[in-house]
Each structure stands twice: as C-alpha cells, then as structure tokens.
Write an enzyme that holds these catalytic residues in place. Structure first.
Site, mmCIF file in Angstrom:
data_model
loop_
_atom_site.group_PDB
_atom_site.id
_atom_site.type_symbol
_atom_site.label_atom_id
_atom_site.label_comp_id
_atom_site.label_asym_id
_atom_site.label_seq_id
_atom_site.Cartn_x
_atom_site.Cartn_y
_atom_site.Cartn_z
ATOM 1 N N LYS A 22 2.161 -5.651 6.674
ATOM 2 C CA LYS A 22 3.196 -6.403 5.944
ATOM 3 C C LYS A 22 3.214 -6.017 4.475
ATOM 4 O O LYS A 22 4.258 -5.741 3.889
ATOM 5 C CB LYS A 22 2.946 -7.909 6.064
ATOM 6 C CG LYS A 22 3.783 -8.765 5.110
ATOM 7 C CD LYS A 22 3.472 -10.226 5.241
ATOM 8 C CE LYS A 22 2.255 -10.677 4.517
ATOM 9 N NZ LYS A 22 2.463 -10.913 3.082
ATOM 10 N N ASN A 23 2.029 -5.968 3.867
ATOM 11 C CA ASN A 23 1.962 -5.763 2.412
ATOM 12 C C ASN A 23 2.174 -4.317 1.974
ATOM 13 O O ASN A 23 2.162 -4.024 0.788
ATOM 14 C CB ASN A 23 0.648 -6.320 1.873
ATOM 15 C CG ASN A 23 0.646 -7.837 1.937
ATOM 16 O OD1 ASN A 23 1.690 -8.459 2.162
ATOM 17 N ND2 ASN A 23 -0.515 -8.434 1.770
ATOM 18 N N ARG A 400 4.819 -15.368 9.379
ATOM 19 C CA ARG A 400 5.204 -14.509 8.261
ATOM 20 C C ARG A 400 4.350 -13.256 8.183
ATOM 21 O O ARG A 400 4.750 -12.259 7.597
ATOM 22 C CB ARG A 400 5.063 -15.273 6.937
ATOM 23 C CG ARG A 400 6.022 -16.448 6.803
ATOM 24 C CD ARG A 400 5.986 -16.978 5.403
ATOM 25 N NE ARG A 400 6.164 -15.885 4.456
ATOM 26 C CZ ARG A 400 5.848 -16.012 3.160
ATOM 27 N NH1 ARG A 400 5.325 -17.129 2.704
ATOM 28 N NH2 ARG A 400 6.028 -14.983 2.345
HETATM 29 C C1 EPZ Z 1 -0.509 -9.346 -3.303
HETATM 30 O O1 EPZ Z 1 0.053 -10.480 -3.969
HETATM 31 C C2 EPZ Z 1 -0.427 -9.657 -1.808
HETATM 32 N N1 EPZ Z 1 0.960 -9.852 -1.443
HETATM 33 C C3 EPZ Z 1 -1.227 -10.926 -1.509
HETATM 34 O O2 EPZ Z 1 -1.232 -11.125 -0.086
HETATM 35 C C4 EPZ Z 1 -2.658 -10.714 -1.930
HETATM 36 O O3 EPZ Z 1 -3.370 -11.906 -1.752
HETATM 37 C C5 EPZ Z 1 -2.703 -10.319 -3.429
HETATM 38 O O4 EPZ Z 1 -1.887 -9.172 -3.669
HETATM 39 C C6 EPZ Z 1 -4.110 -9.983 -3.888
HETATM 40 O O5 EPZ Z 1 -4.673 -8.990 -3.111
HETATM 41 C C7 EPZ Z 1 1.730 -8.754 -1.213
HETATM 42 O O6 EPZ Z 1 1.310 -7.623 -1.316
HETATM 43 C C8 EPZ Z 1 3.145 -8.999 -0.805
HETATM 44 P P1 EPZ Z 1 -1.511 -10.148 -7.570
HETATM 45 P P2 EPZ Z 1 0.420 -10.390 -5.539
HETATM 46 O O7 EPZ Z 1 -0.355 -9.905 -8.465
HETATM 47 O O8 EPZ Z 1 0.768 -9.005 -5.890
HETATM 48 C C9 EPZ Z 1 -2.283 -12.892 -11.418
HETATM 49 C C10 EPZ Z 1 -1.003 -12.313 1.922
HETATM 50 O O9 EPZ Z 1 -1.726 -13.212 2.387
HETATM 51 N N2 EPZ Z 1 -1.026 -12.337 -11.984
HETATM 52 O O10 EPZ Z 1 -2.409 -8.995 -7.292
HETATM 53 O O11 EPZ Z 1 1.389 -11.467 -5.811
HETATM 54 C C11 EPZ Z 1 -2.034 -13.762 -10.178
HETATM 55 O O12 EPZ Z 1 -1.686 -15.064 -10.505
HETATM 56 C C12 EPZ Z 1 -0.629 -12.330 0.432
HETATM 57 O O13 EPZ Z 1 -0.543 -11.371 2.605
HETATM 58 C C13 EPZ Z 1 -0.631 -12.711 -13.255
HETATM 59 O O14 EPZ Z 1 -1.297 -13.503 -13.927
HETATM 60 O O15 EPZ Z 1 -0.993 -10.763 -6.189
HETATM 61 C C14 EPZ Z 1 -3.370 -13.665 -9.448
HETATM 62 O O16 EPZ Z 1 -4.260 -14.603 -9.959
HETATM 63 C C15 EPZ Z 1 -1.020 -13.587 -0.247
HETATM 64 N N3 EPZ Z 1 0.532 -12.174 -13.740
HETATM 65 C C16 EPZ Z 1 -3.830 -12.244 -9.786
HETATM 66 O O17 EPZ Z 1 -3.084 -11.828 -10.920
HETATM 67 C C17 EPZ Z 1 1.303 -11.279 -13.040
HETATM 68 O O18 EPZ Z 1 2.347 -10.825 -13.529
HETATM 69 C C18 EPZ Z 1 -3.627 -11.229 -8.662
HETATM 70 O O19 EPZ Z 1 -2.340 -11.386 -8.144
HETATM 71 C C19 EPZ Z 1 0.869 -10.910 -11.747
HETATM 72 C C20 EPZ Z 1 -0.307 -11.445 -11.237
#
Ligand code: EPZ
Length: 421
Positions: A22-23, A400
C-alpha cells in the site's frame, strides 16, 4: 458496518502470498501525474486506499484503464483540474502526495489540508517548507493548501528535513524530478517504499541517486514519459502474518515477498523464539508449537524497527513468556489497541510512549473496536489465539491496508468470518 468474528483455533499453519505494498502503491499512483504518456502499474493491492486514490486522480481528469494482469494504466497528460477535494483527502491523508507532482508538472495545486488522525497530529509542514524552498508560493486558506509556482517551473534546492518523514521525502522527490536544476534531500527517509517510488520515477526518465540513503540527489529533467512498473511486496502485511505464526505457536510461509526489507522484524521474531527461513521470494516463521518469549521493541525510521509493526508485537508480547517494553517514538498516540487487548485479558500498562507488557497464558475472546489500521491488525491476530469468540468492530480500518485478510487467514486455518453490519 462490517465486523469480523474470530474464534481462537490453535496454531496457524500454511502458506499465503503478500500483496503489493500500500505505502509504495499510493505514491507511485500519484507519480503518474508527472508523466506525459501512459504509466502501466502492476501488483496493485485491492484496497480501499487504492480506490480512493484512483477516484482522486479521476476527479483531476486522469481516467484509469484496466489492463491485462490486473494492471492499471494512468496518463498524467490528461490532468484538467489540479484540485484535491476535502471529501477525498479526509478519507486518506496520503492524498497530500498529489501536491508535489501537480506543482512540478502544472505549476498549480489546490489540495485539502489533511486533518489529524487517530495515531497523531501528523502535520505536513515539512512538505510545504520543502516545496517553498523549491520556489512555490503556498498559503493555507479555507482548509486548503493553495500552491502556485511563479514562472511555472520549480527550481532545485537543498532541503534538510528536521524530522525524518516518509511522505515528505516522497512529495519532494517527485517535485524535484521535473524541477530546473539539482535538488539534494538531506536527512531523507530511507524506507523501501521510497526506493520503489524512485525506481519507478527513474523508469519514467527521472535522474535520481542516493535513494535508500539519508541523502538523495535529483537532477531535474524537462519531462517524464510512460513506463511499466510492478509495485513491491507489502513488508508490513508480510510481518503481520509472521507475527500471527509466532503468537499461535504455528508455522507460516509468506510467498511473493522479500526478506531483505524486513531485517529488523525478522530479528525480533527470532529473539521471540521463531525459526526463520527465507528464499528468493518467501519467508517462513516456524514456532514449532512453542510459546513466544517477550521481546523489547523501540520504533524508529527505517532500517530500524517499523512503527507499523508495533501494534502486532504488542499483541505478541501480550501472550509471551516474560515482560517486555515497547517504546513508540514516531507517533504520539499509537497505543489505542492497548485498552482493547486488555479487554481480551492482556496485562499491559502505559507509561507515556512506552507499553509495559506482562505476558499472560491465555487471552479470552471479547467484543473489541478497531481504531486504526495497524491496531485492527493486532486485534485480529490476538483473536486467532484467544479462547472463545472475538467480535472486531469498525473493520473498515483493516480493509484500508490488508487485502482479503479473512480469506488469507482462513488459508492458515483461522476460524474467521466477515459479517455485514
Ligand atoms: C508514512 O506516513 C506511512 N504512510 C505510515 O504508515 C507510517 O506509519 C509512517 O510513514 C512512518 O513510517 C504512508 O506511507 C502512506 P511521516 P507519513 O511523515 O509519511 C512528523 C500505515 O499504517 N512530521 O514519516 O505520514 C509526523 O507527525 C501508515 O500504513 C512532521 O512533524 O509519516 C511523525 O511524528 C500509518 N511534519 C513523523 O514526522 C511533517 O511535515 C513521521 O511521520 C511530516 C511529518
């Protein structure tokens, strides 16, 4: 709302296949917005999030064409409207991944700002700041990100991510592919799904190096063309089935997958007592009827232990021998499954971002509620080992991210069925 009814049924045993990831599929579908020519994507999982993404691209004018082998063909040259509406983005926050490609290819984008979600506030400030560094003018009005590129073309930039972000890295990687000049992404995410996206972009004609490391360099090109690309296997789905084997004392072989992208997870399964064997495209976990040993976990960006496997290992530790500590460092609210597992007789205490789990001999079936995708996976695997019947509600969460979850678990001997709500 559909529900799952699961009755504990002893060790799981057998073979299943991993679906496409998915990701990786989500950013690759969005990357087709960059192309001037048809991109044919294969090994796409049949998931709600894929359907939502195709609907989003359709709203912009990109008509999906179904091909042989269940491939989907998409051509970014068909885009007529660079708008991602709230009603779709609210269903799937990964819709933000259209922002970079639309800006890079068309110089304009109106994308609904994703709200918070069950597992955390999840801002996208790093996405926006990176695109501004590449010359975009961005404002947030009425809940929408309104972005424009004066002069029509983004320019290369040096971007340092304060926090490692997966979709932030993906958005800028796609934007940089068509920018004028060179972009360097530092402290970039290294997840295998990012490498899969970069490999697809390179097949479309992009000039990218360093993907899979924390420094990615992109030399922008004038245009990107069509290609054929198969999405990589889903490592989190694979890991979930292997955890189910370890929890139930069973033996499960997952085919159509890769061991090289699951090292941290396989190491923890071995620590829990599973015998792990691998082949070119399969992984087997065999517990030989044993009860798992408790294992400590600390989530962190790849190649460390993935946060998307945290809930499943909390469930494993709930029936393990001993006490374990599971520390969640990525998301501030990703322990919603804990109270539901305690309703099934688990003994888990929360201390800030740490779950302290004292394993119990036996869980018992109960009505439980899914709160997010991976939490629902942990409840389902826990139910396969619990005494009696468990009713899992709100399973739209699991649909999902897991293709045909009940059929695949039935192949392993689980007593599971879906009941329409
Ligand atoms: C991706 O989410 C995945 N989703 C998530 O999988 C996964 O848990 C996550 O990466 C971490 O591995 C997809 O790929 C569609 P991040 P993403 O940006 O990109 C902070 C699942 O279960 N942050 O790496 O949204 C954020 O709040 C899902 O399949 C900021 O502060 O995660 C978090 O604490 C759930 N500002 C950390 O960084 C930003 O602009 C990492 O989030 C972006 C992120």
């Amino acid at each position: 709302m559909d529900k799952l009814i699961i009755t504990g049924n002893g060790p799981l045993d057998g073979e299943v296949w991993a679906s496409g990831a998915k990701n990786a599929a989500l950013p690759i579908l969005c990357a087709t917005l960059l192309s001037e020519g048809p991109v044919t994507i294969g090994n796409l999982p049949h998931l709600q999030d894929i359907t939502t993404t195709l609907e989003l691209l359709g709203r912009m004018g990109v008509e999906p064409v179904l091909g042989e082998r269940m491939t989907i063909q998409l051509d970014g040259a068909q885009v007529k409207d660079c708008h991602a509406p709230y009603e779709l983005v609210k269903k799937m926050r990964a819709s933000i991944l259209v922002l970079g490609p639309l800006l890079a290819h068309f110089g304009t984008a109106d994308v609904s700002l994703p709200g918070g979600c069950a597992i955390g506030s999840r801002p996208v400030d790093l996405h926006l700041r990176g695109l501004e560094a590449m010359g975009a003018e961005i404002s947030v009005e009425n809940g929408y990100v309104r972005a424009r590129v004066p002069g029509g073309r983004l320019k290369g930039a040096h971007v340092f991510f304060d926090t490692v972000t997966v979709t932030g890295t993906e958005n800028l990687l796609m934007a940089a592919s068509l920018a004028a000049g060179t972009t360097v992404l530092e402290n970039a995410a290294r997840e295998p799904e990012i490498v899969d996206l970069a490999d697809c972009l390179i097949k479309m004609g992009a000039n990218i190096s360093g993907h899979g490391t924390d420094t990615i360099t992109v030399v922008g090109v004038e245009r990107l063309h069509g290609c054929e690309y198969d999405v990589m296997p889903d490592r989190i789905e694979t890991g979930t089935f292997l955890v189910a084997a370890a929890m139930t004392g069973g033996r499960v072989r997952v085919r159509k997958t890769r061991a090289d992208i699951l090292e941290a997870v396989l190491a923890k399964l071995e620590e829990a007592g599973a015998s792990i064997t691998t082949g070119a495209d399969w992984i087997e976990a065999d517990m030989q009827g044993k009860r798992p040993r408790a294992v400590n976990i600390r989530t962190a960006p790849y190649p460390a232990f993935p946060t998307d496997m945290q809930a499943q290992f909390v469930a494993l530790n709930a029936v393990a021998q001993g006490t374990a500590r599971v520390v969640e460092t990525i998301f501030e609210n990703r322990f919603m499954h804990v109270q539901e597992l305690n309703r099934m007789g688990a003994n888990i205490a929360l201390e800030g971002n740490t779950a302290v789990i004292t394993g119990v001999e036996q869980l018992s079936g109960a009505p439980v509620m899914a709160t997010d995708l991976r939490a629902s996976a942990s409840l389902v695997v826990a139910a396969t080992i619990a005494r009696g019947e468990t009713l899992v509600d709100r399973i739209y969460h699991i649909d999902r991210g897991y293709e045909c979850i009940e059929e695949k678990l039935q192949l392993l001997g689980a007593k599971i069925r879906r009941v329409p709500g």
